[in-house]
Motif scaffolding. Structure first.
Motif, mmCIF file in Angstrom:
data_model
loop_
_atom_site.group_PDB
_atom_site.id
_atom_site.type_symbol
_atom_site.label_atom_id
_atom_site.label_comp_id
_atom_site.label_asym_id
_atom_site.label_seq_id
_atom_site.Cartn_x
_atom_site.Cartn_y
_atom_site.Cartn_z
ATOM 1 N N PHE A 614 26.639 26.286 78.351
ATOM 2 C CA PHE A 614 26.128 27.612 78.010
ATOM 3 C C PHE A 614 24.671 27.537 77.540
ATOM 4 O O PHE A 614 24.185 26.494 77.108
ATOM 5 N N ILE A 615 24.015 28.679 77.605
ATOM 6 C CA ILE A 615 22.631 28.800 77.154
ATOM 7 C C ILE A 615 22.453 30.154 76.489
ATOM 8 O O ILE A 615 23.124 31.139 76.857
ATOM 9 N N GLU A 616 21.590 30.207 75.483
ATOM 10 C CA GLU A 616 21.263 31.482 74.840
ATOM 11 C C GLU A 616 20.273 32.234 75.719
ATOM 12 O O GLU A 616 19.241 31.702 76.119
ATOM 13 N N ALA A 617 20.584 33.470 76.009
ATOM 14 C CA ALA A 617 19.696 34.341 76.782
ATOM 15 C C ALA A 617 19.565 35.648 76.018
ATOM 16 O O ALA A 617 20.391 36.547 76.156
ATOM 17 N N GLY A 618 18.537 35.724 75.160
ATOM 18 C CA GLY A 618 18.435 36.873 74.266
ATOM 19 C C GLY A 618 19.585 36.833 73.286
ATOM 20 O O GLY A 618 19.838 35.815 72.625
ATOM 21 N N ASP A 619 20.323 37.929 73.189
ATOM 22 C CA ASP A 619 21.485 37.979 72.297
ATOM 23 C C ASP A 619 22.729 37.378 72.945
ATOM 24 O O ASP A 619 23.730 37.169 72.277
#
Length: 987
Positions: A614-619
């Motif tokens: 997984f990766i953070e994309a904005g919120d």
């Protein structure tokens, strides 16, 4: 506790002498009692010198007993709990409290930086602006030194171990302040059956009654007991009203655990309470003012009310030999109180020529020398005042005068109503010459009232009576709003006369920022005649005390110098917060991972089962890639992207913004929002839309589907969802309130999966048997809505990858069912899962724009969408898009870039320069926006914004990074690298 260990502790007071407390100041162990403040305990131990001043590093002592304190700022705690600039006068004492003085080196008694006093003539107001302008270009060198020397206490970059929180309260009536007026207001409102909240910045109720004694103390105890009988009153002590905003919203800081040694980890250190009240009563009282004379900043010089407070509330004598300096009667109460405790009152200096006979009689009876019609012109001493010089008011400057020995000077030049909160609402205070003070302006009709000393009623009985009237008016029981007290009252206040005798010492107006009378005069001389301009030029009133003791004196000095009437001068603007707030209280729980909500797709658990990284994309937390054994992100996304184009892939697109648009004017609304036409869109069809801001710049893009005659389903970019929703709501509420349209954000209500690739149609047919997915039934941009075994489905044939593709939506609660159904249907057709990294590679290959290109600085023409813009209808941004600066030929335009060596990778952010061999300089011709390795092309490619980009097709330019000293030759080409004719898309 042996009182000898606190040599200035005397009998009386409200401290608990059965509960001794040990604490440290600058490493030295001292003693106090429960109920002390840090300031009262320091004074009890004979410590007047507590810090050094901001600019000149002059010795500074405890000046007041409350939030107006400009001098006694200390550092509390250590490591992550280090808090600078805490006012010792408001900090409650607790066991093992550790405080340090500030702004000194190597020690408080010997501060090397006090040498600044010797060059003070060069450090006058504005010296930064005058000194550091030359030589040209040297500011960067100066700045480092200035920033190192600036400020008072030192903060910390370590994590704060404490927690903070925000609370929202609602009440019928909020009362700010618990003096006689505040307590009365709360009691009257409670008796009327209203829900009441009473906030008090102190840890005890009572205000000035806590130290005045006599009948006031008896009344206080009775009233506090009466308040306890009402269940509809909520009392919050240790709570400061810091900001007053529209619609009667008051922000209050509650200090929950600032007074305890061992904090409870289950409750916050502080709460920022947002109180919404139907009515507000401001009973914030008044603050005492000092005089302006030479060396008026010496330790041992303080306010008379503060001396009385320390004496009667804390049982602390502020000195052994005290001189009283005043222009009003209230300071005589302090003198009498000191005398009654056996403290020598060496003299009372009264500026008034006609001192009331009763005061003459009083001083004679007590044996206190009285000097009417005299002024203090200078104080002398090193680390504490040792004597003061007085002159008659008629003495010519330079006259001999009289020196009076003392170790303490207490003073009272009048009272300033605390109008700060009301002023924050935009209501300007009004100058009253009779009381020489600024009174509250006219209150907003029925919304709030000002009661007691803030309204000029300094007498206890008058304050109580006035508070009753204010509450009854707010409750509608009386029709006329009670007025502020504006008439001059003998003995209560008189205009102060500040010494004009300029002796060897500086005469300070603002103690915290070392602003002197001469600085004010210099500002006036240099043209800074407005109070706001003067404030910024001299920095008067900008520090932690926000000019609470200095503002009125500043205005008096300005009026004296300029000859302007005080009533015409106005005041500086009072802004929140009233007292300093910690950053922790402002942030509350919005820190770290909780800085913003963490949003999970409805398919999140499905991704986890599939082994996604997984990766953070904005919120959002998005599936980044699905690694096989030994794969990193690069290997995984290349494989995924290649398989999508070979067979088919499925990606989660639930993060797209989704807005349900309904109403008879929905088509007209979309026609105005988007640059292209929408009125002719048929039911069951979708269209790509581009929306502009008012200034003509591209705001967002996406597709909108027509679900029915008056219903549309809009999708937006992931990052633009919130901004687009706000934009559309604003348009309907403000610009086009006549349109019959209703908007609902449904981003979280729908889960969405995109199935892309040559086999995608076969996968849908296998997943939803019996549904016709032929080109005739579902053409490109066709929409289909149906149920499959109770599973609600919306499908649109559209593509972000350039392949035959469909977006499949279902209600979020059915997400896992849809996932399993598509996985099962895709088993025989080579369906794989791909993540956001491969999705990005596919969209760059196809030349689709996204966030890096939609950066708020590009127009439709810049991005190659100029042909979409209708010339037959108005829409948001259609006027300003034609501004001259947006139509020049050298605008940056969207292009593709192909490195000459296809194996050399570019990076987003590389600047673009001519490829003629000249040395790159400046900001170049544009910048690289998006980069990837293209599995379909077997080489690195990029999208960029390049000046005159489309005209440069086929030319060679240079992509340069000054950060890592890299330079890459690239060929300008079309941004549509893969299948530019769209044959695969329309298969």
């Amino acid at each position: 506790m042996n009182r000898a260990r606190q040599k200035f502790r005397i009998s009386g007071g409200r401290v608990d002498r059965l509960k001794p407390i040990s604490f440290r100041f600058d490493g030295r162990k001292l003693h106090g009692f429960e109920g002390d403040t840090l300031a009262s305990a320091l004074l009890a131990n004979g410590r007047h010198l507590v810090g050094r001043s901001f600019k000149y590093h002059r010795p500074r002592g405890i000046f007041s007993a409350g939030v107006e304190e400009p001098n006694a700022l200390v550092e509390l705690g250590e490591l992550g709990r280090l808090t600078p600039n805490v006012q010792a006068t408001t900090q409650e004492l607790y066991e093992d409290l550790s405080a340090k003085s500030q702004n000194r080196w190597p020690s408080l008694l010997f501060d090397v930086m006090s040498v600044n006093g010797l060059i003070s003539r060069f450090l006058s107001a504005g010296f930064y602006y005058k000194t550091f302008m030359w030589p040209a270009g040297a500011w960067e060198f100066y700045e480092k030194l200035i920033r190192r020397a600036a400020g008072m206490g030192k903060g910390t970059h370590l994590p704060d171990p404490d927690s903070y929180e925000h609370v929202h309260d609602h009440t019928d009536m909020l009362v700010v302040g618990s003096g006689p007026a505040g307590l009365t207001a709360a009691l009257v409102a409670a008796e009327a059956g209203k829900q009441v909240m009473l906030v008090e910045q102190d840890y005890l109720l009572g205000g000035a009654l806590l130290y005045e004694g006599g009948e006031g103390a008896i009344w206080l105890e009775k009233t506090r007991a009466a308040l306890d009988e009402f269940p509809n009153i909520k009392i919050l002590t240790r709570t400061t009203a810091s900001g007053y905003y529209e619609n009667n919203v008051v922000a209050c800081l509650q200090r929950v655990q600032d007074h305890v040694k061992q904090q409870n980890k289950h409750i916050p250190r502080q709460r920022l309470r947002h109180i919404r009240a139907e009515k507000v009563v401001l009973a914030t009282g008044a603050l005492e003012r000092p005089f302006v004379f030479s060396n008026n900043d010496l330790p041992g010089i303080m306010l008379a009310g503060a001396a009385q407070n320390y004496l009667n509330r804390f049982g602390v004598a502020v000195g052994s030999r005290v001189v009283v300096y005043t222009n009003q009667d209230s300071a005589y109460d302090a003198a009498v109180a000191l005398h009654s405790k056996g403290i020598t009152v060496a003299a009372i200096i009264d500026q008034r020529r006609d001192v009331p006979p009763k005061l003459h009689q009083l001083t004679r009876e007590l044996g206190i020398p009285l000097y009417p019609d005299y002024v203090v012109t200078e104080a002398a001493g090193r680390h504490r005042v040792r004597k003061v010089l007085i002159h008659t008011r008629e003495d010519a400057p330079g006259g001999k005068g009289i020196w009076l020995d003392c170790d303490t000077l207490i003073q009272s030049a009048g009272w300033s109503p605390v109008v700060h909160l009301q002023s924050q609402t935009g209501i300007k205070p009004v100058f009253d010459a009779g009381s020489n003070s600024y009174l509250p302006g006219k209150c907003m009709a029925g919304g709030h009232g000002c009661a007691g000393a803030i309204a000029g009623y300094l007498d206890t009985d008058a304050a109580i009576s006035h508070a009753r009237k204010v509450v009854k008016y707010l409750l509608g029981d009386i029709k006329t709003a009670p007025r502020c007290f504006k008439a001059a009252v003998a003995g209560i206040s008189a205009p102060a006369m500040h010494s004009s005798h300029q002796n060897s010492g500086k005469a300070f107006v603002d103690f915290q920022h070392d602003v002197t009378r001469d600085d004010i005069a210099q500002a006036q001389l240099e043209g800074f005649k407005s109070v706001e301009h003067m404030k910024r030029y001299t920095t008067q009133g900008m520090a932690a005390d926000q000019g609470k003791t200095g503002n009125v004196n500043t205005l008096e000095v300005m009026a004296d110098i300029s000859g302007q009437e005080r009533a015409l001068m106005g005041t500086t603007t009072f802004r929140p917060p009233y007292t300093p707030l910690t950053i922790g209280a402002l942030a509350a729980r919005n820190i770290g991972a909780e800085f913003s909500p963490t949003r999970l797709s409805p398919f999140h658990e499905c991704h986890k089962r599939a082994g996604a990284e997984f990766i953070e994309a904005g919120d959002w937390i998005r599936a980044w890639y699905y690694p096989k054994a030994g794969e990193d992100v690069t290997a995984a996304y290349i494989r995924e992207a290649r398989e999508v184009r070979k067979t088919a892939g499925m990606v989660d697109v639930s993060t797209l913004g989704k807005i349900d648009i309904q109403g008879p004017d929905a088509a007209e609304f979309l026609n105005r929002v988007y640059v292209n036409g929408w009125k002719m869109l048929a039911v069951g069809k979708a269209r790509y839309g581009l929306m502009l801001r008012d200034d003509g710049m591209v705001m967002d893009d996406g597709t909108t589907w027509r679900m029915g005659e008056h219903q549309y389903f809009m999708t937006t970019t992931t990052t633009g969802a919130g901004a687009v929703m706000r934009h559309l709501e604003y348009l309907l509420q403000v610009d086009w309130p006549d349109l019959k349209v209703h908007l609902t954000s449904v981003t979280d209500e729908w889960g969405a999966l995109a199935v892309a690739g040559p086999n995608s149609r076969d996968i849908l047919m296998s997943s939803f048997p019996g549904i016709d997915f032929s080109t005739e039934a579902v053409p490109h941009m066709g929409v289909l809505e149906f149920e499959s075994d109770g599973l609600p489905i919306r499908i649109c044939r559209l593509s972000f990858s350039g392949e035959l593709a469909y977006e499949v939506y279902t209600r979020a609660g059915y997400a896992s069912i849809l996932w399993d159904q598509l996985i099962k249907g895709g088993q025989a057709h080579g369906l794989i899962l791909y993540g956001s990294e491969a999705l990005g590679a596919l969209r760059i290959e196809k030349g689709h724009v996204a966030g890096p290109e939609l950066d708020g600085r590009t127009t439709a023409d810049d991005l190659g969408f100029g042909g979409m813009q209708s010339s037959k209808k108005p829409y948001v941004g259609n006027i300003l898009k034609s501004r001259e600066g947006l139509c020049v030929p050298n605008r940056q335009q969207l292009v593709g870039l192909a490195p000459i060596d296809g194996m050399v990778a570019l990076k987003a952010g590389y600047l673009l320069f001519e490829g003629d061999g000249t040395e790159p300089a400046g900001h170049g011709l544009g910048q690289v926006t998006s980069v990837t390795y293209s599995p379909a092309l077997g080489r690195h490619i990029a999208l960029a914004l390049l000046a005159e980009g489309r005209a440069r097709a086929g030319t060679i330019i240079r992509a340069v990074s000054a950060l890592d000293n890299q330079s890459v030759d690239v060929k300008v080409c079309s941004p549509h690298f893969f299948d530019p004719e769209g044959e695969r898309l329309h298969a």
